[in-house]
Design a protein around this motif. Structure first.
Motif, short mmCIF file in Angstrom:
data_model
loop_
_atom_site.label_atom_id
_atom_site.label_comp_id
_atom_site.label_asym_id
_atom_site.label_seq_id
_atom_site.Cartn_x
_atom_site.Cartn_y
_atom_site.Cartn_z
N THR A 195 -46.81 -30.31 -4.63
CA THR A 195 -45.76 -29.35 -4.29
C THR A 195 -44.39 -29.99 -4.51
OG1 THR A 195 -47.14 -28.30 -2.60
CG2 THR A 195 -44.76 -27.93 -2.46
N PRO A 196 -43.58 -29.47 -5.44
CA PRO A 196 -42.25 -30.03 -5.64
C PRO A 196 -41.29 -29.56 -4.53
CG PRO A 196 -42.61 -28.22 -7.16
CD PRO A 196 -43.89 -28.41 -6.41
N ASN A 197 -40.39 -30.44 -4.15
CA ASN A 197 -39.47 -30.19 -3.04
C ASN A 197 -38.05 -30.44 -3.52
OD1 ASN A 197 -39.20 -29.79 -0.03
ND2 ASN A 197 -38.22 -31.78 -0.20
N TRP A 198 -37.13 -29.55 -3.14
CA TRP A 198 -35.73 -29.67 -3.61
C TRP A 198 -34.80 -29.71 -2.40
CZ3 TRP A 198 -34.39 -29.18 -8.98
CH2 TRP A 198 -33.01 -29.21 -9.24
N ASN A 199 -33.96 -30.74 -2.34
CA ASN A 199 -32.93 -30.83 -1.31
C ASN A 199 -31.58 -31.07 -1.98
OD1 ASN A 199 -34.14 -31.05 1.62
ND2 ASN A 199 -35.54 -32.19 0.31
N CYS A 200 -30.55 -30.40 -1.50
CA CYS A 200 -29.21 -30.64 -2.03
C CYS A 200 -28.17 -30.14 -1.02
CB CYS A 200 -29.01 -29.96 -3.38
SG CYS A 200 -29.00 -28.15 -3.34
N PHE A 201 -26.93 -30.55 -1.23
CA PHE A 201 -25.83 -30.07 -0.39
C PHE A 201 -25.60 -28.59 -0.67
CE2 PHE A 201 -24.81 -34.64 -0.82
CZ PHE A 201 -24.75 -34.97 0.52
N THR A 202 -25.24 -27.86 0.37
CA THR A 202 -25.04 -26.41 0.21
C THR A 202 -23.80 -26.09 -0.63
OG1 THR A 202 -23.88 -26.37 2.34
CG2 THR A 202 -26.22 -25.78 2.35
N ASN A 203 -22.89 -27.06 -0.78
CA ASN A 203 -21.71 -26.82 -1.61
C ASN A 203 -21.88 -27.35 -3.03
OD1 ASN A 203 -21.55 -29.54 -1.14
ND2 ASN A 203 -19.46 -29.53 -0.31
N ASN A 204 -23.10 -27.82 -3.36
CA ASN A 204 -23.38 -28.30 -4.71
C ASN A 204 -23.90 -27.13 -5.54
OD1 ASN A 204 -24.23 -29.57 -7.06
ND2 ASN A 204 -25.20 -31.30 -6.01
N THR A 205 -22.97 -26.32 -6.00
CA THR A 205 -23.33 -25.09 -6.72
C THR A 205 -24.17 -25.35 -7.96
OG1 THR A 205 -21.35 -23.99 -5.88
CG2 THR A 205 -22.42 -23.00 -7.78
N PRO A 206 -23.84 -26.34 -8.80
CA PRO A 206 -24.69 -26.58 -9.99
C PRO A 206 -26.14 -26.91 -9.63
CG PRO A 206 -22.58 -27.68 -10.24
CD PRO A 206 -22.63 -27.20 -8.83
N SER A 207 -26.34 -27.70 -8.57
CA SER A 207 -27.71 -28.05 -8.16
C SER A 207 -28.44 -26.81 -7.65
CB SER A 207 -27.68 -29.13 -7.08
OG SER A 207 -28.99 -29.50 -6.70
N LEU A 208 -27.77 -25.99 -6.86
CA LEU A 208 -28.39 -24.77 -6.34
C LEU A 208 -28.78 -23.83 -7.48
CD1 LEU A 208 -26.02 -24.11 -3.32
CD2 LEU A 208 -28.42 -24.80 -3.18
N LYS A 209 -27.89 -23.67 -8.45
CA LYS A 209 -28.18 -22.77 -9.57
C LYS A 209 -29.34 -23.29 -10.41
CE LYS A 209 -23.65 -20.56 -10.10
NZ LYS A 209 -22.49 -20.32 -11.00
N LEU A 210 -29.38 -24.61 -10.61
CA LEU A 210 -30.48 -25.17 -11.38
C LEU A 210 -31.80 -24.98 -10.65
CD1 LEU A 210 -31.72 -26.75 -13.68
CD2 LEU A 210 -30.95 -28.87 -12.58
N ALA A 211 -31.80 -25.21 -9.34
CA ALA A 211 -33.02 -25.01 -8.56
C ALA A 211 -33.52 -23.57 -8.67
CB ALA A 211 -32.78 -25.38 -7.10
N GLU A 212 -32.61 -22.63 -8.59
CA GLU A 212 -33.00 -21.22 -8.69
C GLU A 212 -33.58 -20.90 -10.07
OE1 GLU A 212 -29.37 -19.32 -7.62
OE2 GLU A 212 -29.65 -19.68 -5.46
N LYS A 213 -33.02 -21.50 -11.12
CA LYS A 213 -33.56 -21.30 -12.47
C LYS A 213 -34.96 -21.87 -12.60
CE LYS A 213 -29.11 -21.33 -14.93
NZ LYS A 213 -28.25 -22.09 -15.88
N LEU A 214 -35.24 -22.88 -11.80
CA LEU A 214 -36.56 -23.51 -11.86
C LEU A 214 -37.57 -22.83 -10.95
CD1 LEU A 214 -35.54 -27.30 -11.90
CD2 LEU A 214 -36.27 -25.88 -13.82
#
Length: 230
Positions: A195-214
Protein backbone atom coordinates in the motif's frame (compact mmCIF):
# COMPACT_ATOMS: atom_id res chain seq x y z
CA UNK A 1 -4.97 4.65 24.90
CA UNK A 2 -3.71 7.42 22.64
CA UNK A 3 -4.03 6.08 19.07
CA UNK A 4 -1.69 7.86 16.67
CA UNK A 5 -1.67 8.02 12.89
CA UNK A 6 0.53 5.34 11.34
CA UNK A 7 3.73 6.50 9.64
CA UNK A 8 5.98 3.95 7.88
CA UNK A 9 9.17 5.82 8.82
CA UNK A 10 8.33 5.32 12.49
CA UNK A 11 7.13 1.77 12.01
CA UNK A 12 10.41 0.89 10.27
CA UNK A 13 12.35 1.97 13.37
CA UNK A 14 10.06 -0.03 15.68
CA UNK A 15 10.51 -3.08 13.44
CA UNK A 16 14.30 -2.42 13.38
CA UNK A 17 14.31 -2.22 9.60
CA UNK A 18 15.72 1.31 9.66
CA UNK A 19 18.04 3.06 12.08
CA UNK A 20 16.69 5.13 14.93
CA UNK A 21 16.25 5.21 18.68
CA UNK A 22 13.43 4.50 21.11
CA UNK A 23 13.17 6.44 24.37
CA UNK A 24 10.71 5.34 27.05
CA UNK A 25 9.61 6.41 30.52
CA UNK A 26 10.43 3.12 32.24
CA UNK A 27 12.54 0.34 30.73
CA UNK A 28 10.92 -2.34 32.91
CA UNK A 29 7.29 -1.28 32.55
CA UNK A 30 7.02 1.38 29.84
CA UNK A 31 3.76 3.22 29.17
CA UNK A 32 5.15 6.13 27.16
CA UNK A 33 7.51 5.97 24.15
CA UNK A 34 9.26 8.45 21.85
CA UNK A 35 10.52 6.97 18.57
CA UNK A 36 13.11 8.89 16.53
CA UNK A 37 14.19 7.93 13.00
CA UNK A 38 17.82 8.59 12.02
CA UNK A 39 16.60 11.34 9.67
CA UNK A 40 14.80 13.09 12.53
CA UNK A 41 11.18 12.04 12.01
CA UNK A 42 9.70 11.29 15.41
CA UNK A 43 6.45 10.27 17.06
CA UNK A 44 5.26 9.74 20.61
CA UNK A 45 3.03 6.85 21.72
CA UNK A 46 1.55 6.23 25.12
CA UNK A 47 -0.98 4.04 26.85
CA UNK A 48 -0.73 6.45 29.78
CA UNK A 49 0.99 9.80 29.36
CA UNK A 50 3.81 10.28 31.87
CA UNK A 51 4.29 13.96 32.90
CA UNK A 52 7.84 13.25 34.08
CA UNK A 53 8.66 11.79 30.65
CA UNK A 54 7.17 14.89 29.03
CA UNK A 55 9.53 17.04 31.12
CA UNK A 56 12.43 14.82 30.08
CA UNK A 57 11.60 15.24 26.40
CA UNK A 58 11.20 19.01 26.73
CA UNK A 59 14.55 19.16 28.52
CA UNK A 60 16.09 17.19 25.69
CA UNK A 61 14.72 19.72 23.19
CA UNK A 62 16.10 22.67 25.21
CA UNK A 63 19.43 21.62 26.64
CA UNK A 64 20.67 18.21 25.55
CA UNK A 65 22.38 17.37 22.29
CA UNK A 66 22.49 13.60 22.49
CA UNK A 67 24.85 11.92 19.98
CA UNK A 68 22.20 9.61 18.55
CA UNK A 69 19.80 12.45 17.66
CA UNK A 70 19.92 14.54 14.47
CA UNK A 71 20.08 18.33 14.57
CA UNK A 72 16.34 18.61 13.97
CA UNK A 73 13.37 16.62 15.16
CA UNK A 74 10.43 16.39 12.79
CA UNK A 75 7.57 15.36 15.06
CA UNK A 76 4.44 13.76 13.61
CA UNK A 77 0.99 14.54 14.99
CA UNK A 78 1.91 15.71 18.50
CA UNK A 79 -0.70 16.57 21.09
CA UNK A 80 0.05 19.56 23.34
CA UNK A 81 3.16 18.16 25.02
CA UNK A 82 5.52 20.20 22.80
CA UNK A 83 3.83 23.51 23.65
CA UNK A 84 6.51 24.26 26.26
CA UNK A 85 9.41 23.71 23.85
CA UNK A 86 11.27 26.57 22.20
CA UNK A 87 12.84 26.71 18.74
CA UNK A 88 9.81 25.04 17.15
CA UNK A 89 8.04 25.57 13.87
CA UNK A 90 4.49 24.28 13.63
CA UNK A 91 3.03 23.21 10.29
CA UNK A 92 0.01 21.32 9.00
CA UNK A 93 0.33 18.14 6.97
CA UNK A 94 -2.02 15.71 5.30
CA UNK A 95 -1.86 11.96 4.82
CA UNK A 96 -3.33 10.59 1.59
CA UNK A 97 -4.38 7.12 0.50
CA UNK A 98 -4.59 5.58 -2.94
CA UNK A 99 -8.16 5.24 -4.18
CA UNK A 100 -7.58 4.48 -7.87
CA UNK A 101 -4.67 3.31 -9.98
CA UNK A 102 -3.31 5.84 -12.48
CA UNK A 103 -2.34 4.83 -16.03
CA UNK A 104 0.84 2.80 -16.24
CA UNK A 105 3.89 4.81 -17.34
CA UNK A 106 7.31 3.77 -18.59
CA UNK A 107 10.05 3.59 -15.99
CA UNK A 108 12.89 1.27 -15.06
CA UNK A 109 13.51 -0.51 -11.77
CA UNK A 110 16.57 0.82 -9.96
CA UNK A 111 19.46 -1.65 -9.79
CA UNK A 112 22.94 -1.39 -8.28
CA UNK A 113 24.51 -0.13 -11.50
CA UNK A 114 22.15 2.88 -11.45
CA UNK A 115 23.30 4.31 -8.12
CA UNK A 116 26.27 6.24 -9.48
CA UNK A 117 24.19 7.87 -12.23
CA UNK A 118 21.50 8.81 -9.68
CA UNK A 119 23.99 10.78 -7.57
CA UNK A 120 23.05 13.82 -9.69
CA UNK A 121 19.88 14.00 -7.55
CA UNK A 122 22.03 14.48 -4.40
CA UNK A 123 19.94 12.17 -2.20
CA UNK A 124 22.55 9.83 -0.69
CA UNK A 125 20.09 7.01 -1.33
CA UNK A 126 21.99 4.41 0.67
CA UNK A 127 21.93 6.42 3.91
CA UNK A 128 19.19 9.05 3.70
CA UNK A 129 16.50 6.73 5.04
CA UNK A 130 17.80 3.20 4.60
CA UNK A 131 20.77 1.69 6.43
CA UNK A 132 22.81 1.14 3.27
CA UNK A 133 22.55 0.82 -0.49
CA UNK A 134 21.68 -2.87 -0.33
CA UNK A 135 18.68 -2.16 1.91
CA UNK A 136 17.58 0.61 -0.44
CA UNK A 137 17.82 -1.68 -3.46
CA UNK A 138 16.02 -4.55 -1.68
CA UNK A 139 13.21 -2.68 0.05
CA UNK A 140 13.00 0.71 -1.68
CA UNK A 141 11.40 -0.69 -4.87
CA UNK A 142 12.74 2.33 -6.76
CA UNK A 143 11.62 3.31 -10.26
CA UNK A 144 13.58 5.75 -12.45
CA UNK A 145 13.38 7.48 -15.80
CA UNK A 146 15.71 6.28 -18.55
CA UNK A 147 17.75 9.51 -18.32
CA UNK A 148 18.21 9.24 -14.50
CA UNK A 149 16.58 12.62 -13.95
CA UNK A 150 13.71 11.38 -11.76
CA UNK A 151 12.99 8.54 -9.39
CA UNK A 152 10.28 7.36 -7.04
CA UNK A 153 10.97 4.95 -4.20
CA UNK A 154 9.86 3.86 -0.75
CA UNK A 155 11.55 5.98 1.89
CA UNK A 156 10.32 3.37 4.36
CA UNK A 157 8.37 0.14 4.29
CA UNK A 158 6.48 -0.97 7.39
CA UNK A 159 3.40 -3.14 7.89
CA UNK A 160 3.40 -3.51 4.10
CA UNK A 161 2.88 0.26 3.70
CA UNK A 162 5.38 2.26 1.65
CA UNK A 163 6.18 5.92 2.31
CA UNK A 164 6.56 7.53 -1.12
CA UNK A 165 9.45 9.83 -1.96
CA UNK A 166 9.90 11.39 -5.40
CA UNK A 167 12.92 13.33 -6.60
CA UNK A 168 13.39 15.18 -9.89
CA UNK A 169 16.56 16.93 -11.08
CA UNK A 170 16.24 20.68 -10.56
CA UNK A 171 16.64 21.48 -14.27
CA UNK A 172 14.05 18.89 -15.32
CA UNK A 173 11.05 19.87 -13.24
CA UNK A 174 7.59 20.73 -14.63
CA UNK A 175 8.04 18.17 -17.39
CA UNK A 176 5.88 15.41 -15.93
CA UNK A 177 8.80 13.23 -14.82
CA UNK A 178 7.62 13.04 -11.23
CA UNK A 179 4.22 11.83 -12.38
CA UNK A 180 5.86 9.31 -14.71
CA UNK A 181 7.95 7.59 -12.03
CA UNK A 182 5.13 7.93 -9.50
CA UNK A 183 2.74 6.05 -11.78
CA UNK A 184 5.30 3.31 -12.30
CA UNK A 185 5.96 3.03 -8.56
CA UNK A 186 2.27 2.85 -7.63
CA UNK A 187 1.70 0.07 -10.17
CA UNK A 188 4.76 -1.78 -8.89
CA UNK A 189 3.36 -1.58 -5.36
CA UNK A 190 0.01 -2.87 -6.56
CA UNK A 191 1.69 -5.90 -8.14
CA UNK A 192 3.46 -6.66 -4.84
CA UNK A 193 0.44 -6.06 -2.62
CA UNK A 194 2.09 -3.02 -1.01
CA UNK A 195 0.00 0.00 0.00
CA UNK A 196 1.61 3.31 -1.05
CA UNK A 197 1.33 6.17 1.44
CA UNK A 198 1.60 9.90 0.73
CA UNK A 199 2.36 12.63 3.28
CA UNK A 200 2.98 16.30 2.53
CA UNK A 201 2.43 19.80 3.88
CA UNK A 202 -1.06 21.14 3.23
CA UNK A 203 0.42 24.27 1.64
CA UNK A 204 2.56 22.25 -0.79
CA UNK A 205 0.24 22.65 -3.75
CA UNK A 206 2.49 20.93 -6.34
CA UNK A 207 2.80 17.83 -4.12
CA UNK A 208 -0.95 17.72 -3.49
CA UNK A 209 -1.74 18.04 -7.19
CA UNK A 210 0.75 15.33 -8.11
CA UNK A 211 -0.71 12.99 -5.49
CA UNK A 212 -4.20 13.55 -6.87
CA UNK A 213 -2.97 12.79 -10.41
CA UNK A 214 -1.57 9.53 -9.09
CA UNK A 215 -4.92 8.53 -7.60
CA UNK A 216 -4.54 9.64 -3.98
CA UNK A 217 -7.07 11.47 -1.83
CA UNK A 218 -6.72 13.13 1.56
CA UNK A 219 -7.68 11.04 4.57
CA UNK A 220 -6.47 13.03 7.60
CA UNK A 221 -4.83 16.34 8.47
CA UNK A 222 -2.36 16.50 11.34
CA UNK A 223 0.08 18.78 13.14
CA UNK A 224 3.75 18.55 12.29
CA UNK A 225 6.36 20.28 14.43
CA UNK A 226 10.00 20.86 13.59
CA UNK A 227 12.26 21.27 16.62
CA UNK A 228 15.78 22.66 16.17
CA UNK A 229 17.96 21.05 18.83
CA UNK A 230 20.73 23.03 20.57
Amino acid sequence: MYTPIFFPLIGAVIEKNQNGVTLCNNKHNPTDWFIVHQFGFAQRFFSQEDPAFTDRLINLCHTQRLPFLPTKLRVYAPNDWLAQASHILESECTQMRLVSLPPLADALPIIEDDLIALKNLDLDLGRRFWSDENDFLTFGHGQRTSDYNALCYAAALSNNIAEIDIAVASDCRRKGLGQQVGQAFVHHCSELGITPNWNCFTNNTPSLKLAEKLGFERTVTYRFITVTLP
